[in-house]
Motif scaffolding. Structure first.
Motif, mmCIF file in Angstrom:
data_model
loop_
_atom_site.group_PDB
_atom_site.id
_atom_site.type_symbol
_atom_site.label_atom_id
_atom_site.label_comp_id
_atom_site.label_asym_id
_atom_site.label_seq_id
_atom_site.Cartn_x
_atom_site.Cartn_y
_atom_site.Cartn_z
ATOM 1 N N GLU A 23 48.255 77.582 26.807
ATOM 2 C CA GLU A 23 48.046 76.712 25.650
ATOM 3 C C GLU A 23 47.423 75.391 26.081
ATOM 4 O O GLU A 23 46.516 74.873 25.431
ATOM 5 C CB GLU A 23 49.373 76.486 24.923
ATOM 6 N N GLU A 24 47.891 74.826 27.195
ATOM 7 C CA GLU A 24 47.314 73.587 27.704
ATOM 8 C C GLU A 24 45.871 73.802 28.144
ATOM 9 O O GLU A 24 45.001 72.950 27.900
ATOM 10 C CB GLU A 24 48.151 73.057 28.874
ATOM 11 N N ALA A 25 45.602 74.941 28.771
ATOM 12 C CA ALA A 25 44.238 75.245 29.194
ATOM 13 C C ALA A 25 43.320 75.390 27.988
ATOM 14 O O ALA A 25 42.165 74.944 28.014
ATOM 15 C CB ALA A 25 44.227 76.525 30.028
ATOM 16 N N PHE A 26 43.826 76.002 26.931
ATOM 17 C CA PHE A 26 43.021 76.160 25.712
ATOM 18 C C PHE A 26 42.678 74.809 25.118
ATOM 19 O O PHE A 26 41.529 74.561 24.743
ATOM 20 C CB PHE A 26 43.778 77.009 24.693
ATOM 21 N N ARG A 27 43.660 73.909 25.038
ATOM 22 C CA ARG A 27 43.390 72.584 24.473
ATOM 23 C C ARG A 27 42.395 71.808 25.328
ATOM 24 O O ARG A 27 41.526 71.098 24.810
ATOM 25 C CB ARG A 27 44.696 71.797 24.342
ATOM 26 N N ASP B 167 47.876 64.211 31.401
ATOM 27 C CA ASP B 167 47.573 62.845 30.963
ATOM 28 C C ASP B 167 46.251 62.817 30.207
ATOM 29 O O ASP B 167 46.115 62.118 29.203
ATOM 30 C CB ASP B 167 47.510 61.920 32.180
ATOM 31 N N ILE B 168 45.270 63.580 30.683
ATOM 32 C CA ILE B 168 43.999 63.680 29.979
ATOM 33 C C ILE B 168 44.223 64.235 28.573
ATOM 34 O O ILE B 168 43.660 63.747 27.584
ATOM 35 C CB ILE B 168 43.006 64.574 30.757
ATOM 36 N N LEU B 169 45.053 65.263 28.457
ATOM 37 C CA LEU B 169 45.302 65.880 27.163
ATOM 38 C C LEU B 169 45.906 64.890 26.167
ATOM 39 O O LEU B 169 45.625 64.957 24.972
ATOM 40 C CB LEU B 169 46.249 67.075 27.321
ATOM 41 N N THR B 170 46.716 63.986 26.636
ATOM 42 C CA THR B 170 47.377 63.056 25.735
ATOM 43 C C THR B 170 46.547 61.810 25.448
ATOM 44 O O THR B 170 46.780 61.131 24.447
ATOM 45 C CB THR B 170 48.738 62.609 26.305
ATOM 46 N N THR B 171 45.567 61.514 26.300
ATOM 47 C CA THR B 171 44.818 60.263 26.117
ATOM 48 C C THR B 171 43.407 60.469 25.600
ATOM 49 O O THR B 171 42.825 59.557 25.028
ATOM 50 C CB THR B 171 44.721 59.479 27.445
ATOM 51 N N GLN C 285 49.345 78.549 11.625
ATOM 52 C CA GLN C 285 48.156 77.709 11.616
ATOM 53 C C GLN C 285 48.495 76.226 11.675
ATOM 54 O O GLN C 285 47.784 75.443 12.311
ATOM 55 C CB GLN C 285 47.318 77.997 10.368
ATOM 56 N N SER C 286 49.575 75.825 11.006
ATOM 57 C CA SER C 286 49.920 74.402 10.986
ATOM 58 C C SER C 286 50.258 73.895 12.387
ATOM 59 O O SER C 286 49.941 72.750 12.744
ATOM 60 C CB SER C 286 51.090 74.157 10.039
ATOM 61 N N ARG C 287 50.894 74.742 13.215
ATOM 62 C CA ARG C 287 51.200 74.359 14.594
ATOM 63 C C ARG C 287 49.918 74.145 15.385
ATOM 64 O O ARG C 287 49.787 73.192 16.156
ATOM 65 C CB ARG C 287 52.055 75.433 15.270
ATOM 66 N N MET C 288 48.980 75.059 15.198
ATOM 67 C CA MET C 288 47.714 74.959 15.929
ATOM 68 C C MET C 288 46.930 73.735 15.462
ATOM 69 O O MET C 288 46.361 72.998 16.283
ATOM 70 C CB MET C 288 46.893 76.226 15.723
ATOM 71 N N ALA C 289 46.884 73.510 14.150
ATOM 72 C CA ALA C 289 46.157 72.360 13.623
ATOM 73 C C ALA C 289 46.711 71.057 14.190
ATOM 74 O O ALA C 289 45.956 70.160 14.582
ATOM 75 C CB ALA C 289 46.231 72.355 12.094
ATOM 76 N N GLU C 290 48.029 70.952 14.268
ATOM 77 C CA GLU C 290 48.643 69.740 14.807
ATOM 78 C C GLU C 290 48.325 69.569 16.288
ATOM 79 O O GLU C 290 47.995 68.464 16.740
ATOM 80 C CB GLU C 290 50.162 69.801 14.604
ATOM 81 N N ALA C 291 48.371 70.670 17.042
ATOM 82 C CA ALA C 291 48.104 70.591 18.482
ATOM 83 C C ALA C 291 46.667 70.183 18.768
ATOM 84 O O ALA C 291 46.393 69.483 19.742
ATOM 85 C CB ALA C 291 48.413 71.939 19.142
ATOM 86 N N LEU C 292 45.733 70.597 17.910
ATOM 87 C CA LEU C 292 44.315 70.314 18.135
ATOM 88 C C LEU C 292 43.831 69.103 17.347
ATOM 89 O O LEU C 292 42.635 68.812 17.347
ATOM 90 C CB LEU C 292 43.471 71.542 17.758
ATOM 91 N N ASN C 293 44.764 68.423 16.672
ATOM 92 C CA ASN C 293 44.400 67.246 15.888
ATOM 93 C C ASN C 293 43.376 67.587 14.807
ATOM 94 O O ASN C 293 42.412 66.856 14.584
ATOM 95 C CB ASN C 293 43.865 66.132 16.792
ATOM 96 N N LEU C 294 43.598 68.703 14.133
ATOM 97 C CA LEU C 294 42.762 69.132 13.013
ATOM 98 C C LEU C 294 43.608 69.118 11.748
ATOM 99 O O LEU C 294 44.827 69.296 11.796
ATOM 100 C CB LEU C 294 42.237 70.551 13.231
#
Length: 339
Positions: free
Chosen positions: A140-144, A7-11, A177-186
């Motif tokens: 991946e969740e831990a990294f984010r 929930d933290i990750l999404t908010t 890279q595009s997948r990572m950019a989207e996941a990290l909001n970059l």
């Protein structure tokens, strides 16, 4: 606990709040820390913190923080706070280590807190324990999650962050890279610039006074110069020489070479700081012509015109390199004439 952290990750936003908005009991905390503090203080709902020794958890290798770079000086206020409160009020996040591991837990978030408790344990406060929460997260969740926290920390260098991204793009995102950019909001361009910084050669990194001084904006200038083999070699030779100078200055306790001067000298080494026309070398600071070095009867003449707000160290560094290059060129011409 896993659902709470997801929930933290999404908010949580990835953009940092102004520093004054993060004040909490006289400490600057990330919004992630504020959420964890609320959970720890609220209790209930099955979220009970456990107390462990720092040695009970290994630090996850996916965290971008340079753990060996932590020091008592950089963590002074946090050490004092933990000592006064007999422990860390805000829990660290850990997960169970794989069977057979040396430690039962793996630390995902809270490297500074772990470092401070361990330091206190080794300096007269062995009773203090590390308050932690166990979570169930993928790598991946831990990294984010770690990335959200570390973007709001001033002691995470751009280079450390960039190198963690370079490792993560293959490890967690299949090299896309595009997948990572989207996941990290970059944006893709933001991520590409960070990855370019991560690829800076060690010689270039060592040319700067500290890792903190090497920034994305520097790599944007240097990356094109490192693509061509001939230019790359000249830049690396200059970087090694600057690195040796930095070591001498550091050993002697003298002022080290500024980042602007380092960048200027590396550009010049690649042929970007000054251009030669026959017996004359044009001196450039950025896109501005500031003077020239030319051959005269008795040696070399240096002409320099600087604006009042010009970077003097940068200009003098360019002059020095141009004079040395002109001397070397004249020596080669004399040798050739003698032959």
């Amino acid at each position: 606990m896993g659902s709470f952290v997801r929930d933290i990750l999404t908010t949580l936003s990835y953009e940092p709040e102004p520093a004054e908005a993060l004040r909490f009991e006289s400490e600057e905390l990330s919004r992630l820390d504020q959420r964890l503090a609320g959970v720890a203080q609220g209790g209930g709902r099955g979220r009970t913190a456990i107390s462990i020794r720092p040695s009970d958890c290994s630090v996850w290798d996916g965290n971008p923080r340079d753990v060996p770079g932590l020091s008592a000086e950089s963590c002074r206020s946090l050490i004092e706070s933990i000592a006064q409160e007999d422990g860390n009020r805000i829990p660290v996040l850990v997960r169970h280590n794989a069977p057979g591991a040396d430690c039962p837990y793996e630390l995902l978030v809270g490297s500074r807190r772990r470092f401070c408790v361990e330091l206190l344990n080794n300096n007269g406060r062995p009773e203090i324990r590390l308050n932690a929460m166990i979570v169930d997260l993928t790598d991946e969740e831990a990294f984010r999650l770690a990335d959200i926290e570390n973007r709001e920390r001033e002691d995470i260098t751009e280079l450390d962050r960039a190198r963690s991204y370079q490792s993560a793009v293959d490890r967690f995102y299949g090299g896309v890279q595009s997948r990572m950019a989207e996941a990290l909001n970059l944006s893709n361009s933001q991520l590409s610039r960070l990855l370019s910084l991560a690829q800076m050669p060690d010689e270039v990194v060592d040319a700067f006074a500290t890792r903190e001084e090497l920034r994305v904006r520097h790599s944007e200038v240097l990356t094109p110069l490192l693509r061509r083999a001939e230019q790359r070699e000249r830049v690396l030779v200059a970087a090694r020489a600057i690195g040796q100078e930095q070591q001498r200055f550091a050993t002697a306790g003298e002022k080290m070479i500024s980042a602007a001067t380092v960048l200027s000298r590396l550009k010049h080494a690649a042929g970007e700081g000054a251009s030669s026309h026959g017996s004359e070398t044009v001196l450039m600071v950025g896109d501005a012509r500031v003077g020239r070095v030319r051959s005269v009867k008795d040696g070399l003449s240096v002409e320099l015109t600087l604006s009042l707000d010009a970077d003097l160290d940068q200009a003098l560094a360019i002059v020095r390199e141009a004079v040395l290059d002109s001397r070397a060129r004249l020596a080669r011409e004399i040798d050739a004439a003698a032959d």
